[in-house]
Design a protein around this motif. Structure first.
Motif, mmCIF file in Angstrom:
data_model
loop_
_atom_site.group_PDB
_atom_site.id
_atom_site.type_symbol
_atom_site.label_atom_id
_atom_site.label_comp_id
_atom_site.label_asym_id
_atom_site.label_seq_id
_atom_site.Cartn_x
_atom_site.Cartn_y
_atom_site.Cartn_z
ATOM 1 N N GLY A 142 24.452 62.667 28.518
ATOM 2 C CA GLY A 142 23.557 62.513 27.378
ATOM 3 C C GLY A 142 24.148 61.728 26.241
ATOM 4 N N SER A 143 25.324 61.135 26.435
ATOM 5 C CA SER A 143 25.970 60.384 25.362
ATOM 6 C C SER A 143 25.595 58.914 25.465
ATOM 7 N N ASP A 144 26.074 58.119 24.514
ATOM 8 C CA ASP A 144 25.848 56.678 24.581
ATOM 9 C C ASP A 144 27.007 55.963 25.263
ATOM 10 N N LYS A 145 27.933 56.729 25.846
ATOM 11 C CA LYS A 145 29.031 56.146 26.595
ATOM 12 C C LYS A 145 28.570 55.806 28.012
ATOM 13 N N ASP A 146 29.326 54.933 28.696
ATOM 14 C CA ASP A 146 29.014 54.648 30.084
ATOM 15 C C ASP A 146 29.185 55.925 30.896
ATOM 16 N N PRO A 147 28.277 56.207 31.838
ATOM 17 C CA PRO A 147 28.424 57.418 32.655
ATOM 18 C C PRO A 147 29.714 57.366 33.464
ATOM 19 N N LEU A 148 30.376 58.496 33.590
ATOM 20 C CA LEU A 148 31.581 58.581 34.396
ATOM 21 C C LEU A 148 31.200 58.893 35.832
ATOM 22 N N ALA A 149 31.672 58.108 36.768
ATOM 23 C CA ALA A 149 31.355 58.341 38.166
ATOM 24 C C ALA A 149 32.109 59.556 38.684
ATOM 25 N N VAL A 150 31.573 60.168 39.714
ATOM 26 C CA VAL A 150 32.279 61.262 40.377
ATOM 27 C C VAL A 150 33.527 60.689 41.038
ATOM 28 N N PRO A 151 34.691 61.334 40.887
ATOM 29 C CA PRO A 151 35.919 60.792 41.476
ATOM 30 C C PRO A 151 35.786 60.566 42.974
ATOM 31 N N ASP A 152 36.421 59.518 43.453
ATOM 32 C CA ASP A 152 36.380 59.163 44.866
ATOM 33 C C ASP A 152 37.236 60.137 45.663
ATOM 34 N N ALA A 153 36.613 60.829 46.597
ATOM 35 C CA ALA A 153 37.329 61.850 47.373
ATOM 36 C C ALA A 153 38.398 61.253 48.279
ATOM 37 N N GLU A 154 38.323 59.963 48.574
ATOM 38 C CA GLU A 154 39.267 59.346 49.506
ATOM 39 C C GLU A 154 40.482 58.747 48.808
ATOM 40 N N ARG A 155 40.462 58.711 47.466
ATOM 41 C CA ARG A 155 41.544 58.030 46.755
ATOM 42 C C ARG A 155 42.527 59.037 46.186
ATOM 43 N N SER A 156 43.781 58.946 46.610
ATOM 44 C CA SER A 156 44.789 59.906 46.170
ATOM 45 C C SER A 156 45.065 59.782 44.686
ATOM 46 N N VAL A 157 44.728 58.605 44.043
ATOM 47 C CA VAL A 157 45.017 58.432 42.629
ATOM 48 C C VAL A 157 44.075 59.270 41.777
ATOM 49 N N SER A 158 42.960 59.715 42.371
ATOM 50 C CA SER A 158 41.983 60.490 41.615
ATOM 51 C C SER A 158 42.321 61.971 41.712
ATOM 52 N N THR A 159 42.949 62.520 40.684
ATOM 53 C CA THR A 159 43.410 63.900 40.731
ATOM 54 C C THR A 159 42.268 64.902 40.726
ATOM 55 N N LEU A 160 41.089 64.490 40.282
ATOM 56 C CA LEU A 160 39.959 65.405 40.214
ATOM 57 C C LEU A 160 39.088 65.362 41.466
ATOM 58 N N ARG A 161 39.546 64.732 42.520
ATOM 59 C CA ARG A 161 38.667 64.326 43.614
ATOM 60 C C ARG A 161 37.865 65.460 44.245
ATOM 61 N N CYS A 162 38.341 66.702 44.199
ATOM 62 C CA CYS A 162 37.551 67.784 44.808
ATOM 63 C C CYS A 162 37.607 69.063 43.971
ATOM 64 N N LEU A 163 37.715 68.914 42.684
ATOM 65 C CA LEU A 163 37.742 70.092 41.812
ATOM 66 C C LEU A 163 36.386 70.792 41.848
ATOM 67 N N VAL A 164 36.405 72.097 42.050
ATOM 68 C CA VAL A 164 35.178 72.890 42.054
ATOM 69 C C VAL A 164 35.325 74.028 41.051
ATOM 70 N N MET A 165 34.474 74.014 40.039
ATOM 71 C CA MET A 165 34.469 75.062 39.030
ATOM 72 C C MET A 165 33.557 76.197 39.493
ATOM 73 N N PRO A 166 33.658 77.369 38.859
ATOM 74 C CA PRO A 166 32.777 78.488 39.231
ATOM 75 C C PRO A 166 31.307 78.144 39.036
ATOM 76 N N ARG A 167 30.467 78.847 39.743
ATOM 77 C CA ARG A 167 29.019 78.625 39.666
ATOM 78 C C ARG A 167 28.456 79.016 38.306
ATOM 79 N N TYR A 168 29.101 79.971 37.629
ATOM 80 C CA TYR A 168 28.601 80.499 36.362
ATOM 81 C C TYR A 168 29.250 79.790 35.175
#
Length: 335
Positions: free
Chosen positions: A118-144
């Motif tokens: 909802g900001s005026d910044k460029d949207p951030l893409a979801v990290p690429d799951a295949e790239r080791s440089v992306s440390t967030l590639r499969c982070l899963v937060m709680p459902r709540y």
């Protein structure tokens, strides 16, 4: 009113099939190519609570279709979205169908990314799951959502920065440290309990440790101080510093793959500012390093300790053009 942008990510396919000879041509069926995929015409939207609401979130989901008239089985591969955003995504994909699916097709899988911004910044893409440089590639937060009711102590607002280190397999919780806190013990404990539930399910025990950080903030109702804007051109941003007329710099932006954008996170005078090239997770051009270090060293006049505390951890986008940046005397090269 702001609209929340979303991105339809690439759809990856995999079918339940045996190994084939290297020279054999595999012909995918109509269902395996998702040619008959039926999905809602309207994109999922998460309305902001007010004009200043710039929260964002993203999810990656894996869908498995094994019946033509049934919704897919859904697995969350990445999730940094609020509970409400997750509801929107899961309700949306529950209406997907693959009516041309035949028994010979086996199970057809597809991956889709959703990004709310909802900001005026460029949207951030979801990290690429295949790239080791992306440390967030499969982070899963709680459902709540994060739950905290506030504290009647000495803090007008409460801020905590948590560092989570994942060093085990995907089902293991992270080790948690608080790298910054201006908050009550109740808030600190609530944050620790929250991040202890984070997981990185794509990890194996042999993977290198990964450390990520997240900021948590609590403001009493009506007391939050926000940036009126979250996107600036470079020179306009530099005009917001403590003494812009005394800045010194000499950088050839043309050698940095310009134009490009920088995510800037305020340390609020408590910790160093942070400057990262967007998109986060991409390999950093070494020509940009000195420029980013210079940006991180800039000083700002927050006006009061309270405002500095409120802005701690706030981020904005700086759009960097091409050209020469020459301000005052050239700074000493960083060591």
């Amino acid at each position: 009113m702001k609209t929340w942008r979303w991105i339809w990510g690439c759809v990856g396919l995999a079918m339940a099939a045996g190994a084939t000879a290297q020279t054999e041509k595999v012909v995918l069926s109509k269902a395996q190519r998702l040619e008959c995929l039926s999905r809602p015409a309207a994109s999922p939207r998460f309305p902001p609570s007010d004009e200043a609401d710039d929260r964002g979130g993203s999810m990656r989901v894996l869908m498995k279709f094994d019946r033509p008239d049934a919704p897919p089985q859904v697995q969350v591969l990445f999730n940094v979205a609020s509970e409400g955003m997750q509801d929107k995504v899961l309700d949306h994909v529950a209406r997907y169908r693959l009516p041309c699916l035949q028994a010979d097709d086996g199970t057809v899988t597809a991956v889709q990314d959703f990004v709310f911004d909802g900001s005026d910044k460029d949207p951030l893409a979801v990290p690429d799951a295949e790239r080791s440089v992306s440390t967030l590639r499969c982070l899963v937060m709680p459902r709540y959502d994060f739950q905290y009711s506030g504290d009647s102590g000495r803090f007008r607002s409460e801020k905590v920065r948590a560092e989570m280190t994942f060093s085990g397999a995907g089902d293991q919780p992270p080790e948690v440290q608080l790298s910054f806190s201006r908050a009550s013990r109740r808030f600190e404990q609530a944050v620790k309990d929250r991040v202890a539930a984070y997981r990185m399910p794509c990890r194996t025990a042999q993977d290198k440790p990964v450390t990520i950080q997240q900021q948590f903030a609590f403001f009493p109702a009506g007391k939050e101080f926000k940036l009126s804007r979250t996107r600036f051109g470079l020179m306009e941003f530099l005009g917001q510093t403590e003494e812009p007329g005394k800045l010194t710099a000499r950088f050839d932006l043309r050698s940095m793959g310009c134009p490009f954008s920088v995510q800037y996170v305020f340390g609020g005078g408590a910790v160093p500012n942070e400057a990262s090239v967007l998109p986060i997770g991409e390999r950093l051009d070494p020509n940009k390093l000195a420029f980013l270090k210079w940006l991180e060293g800039l000083k700002f006049n927050f006006g009061s300790r309270e405002v500095a505390d409120d802005l701690f951890g706030s981020s904005l986008q700086i759009d960097v053009p091409c050209g020469l940046l020459h301000l005052g005397e050239a700074p000493t090269a960083p060591r």
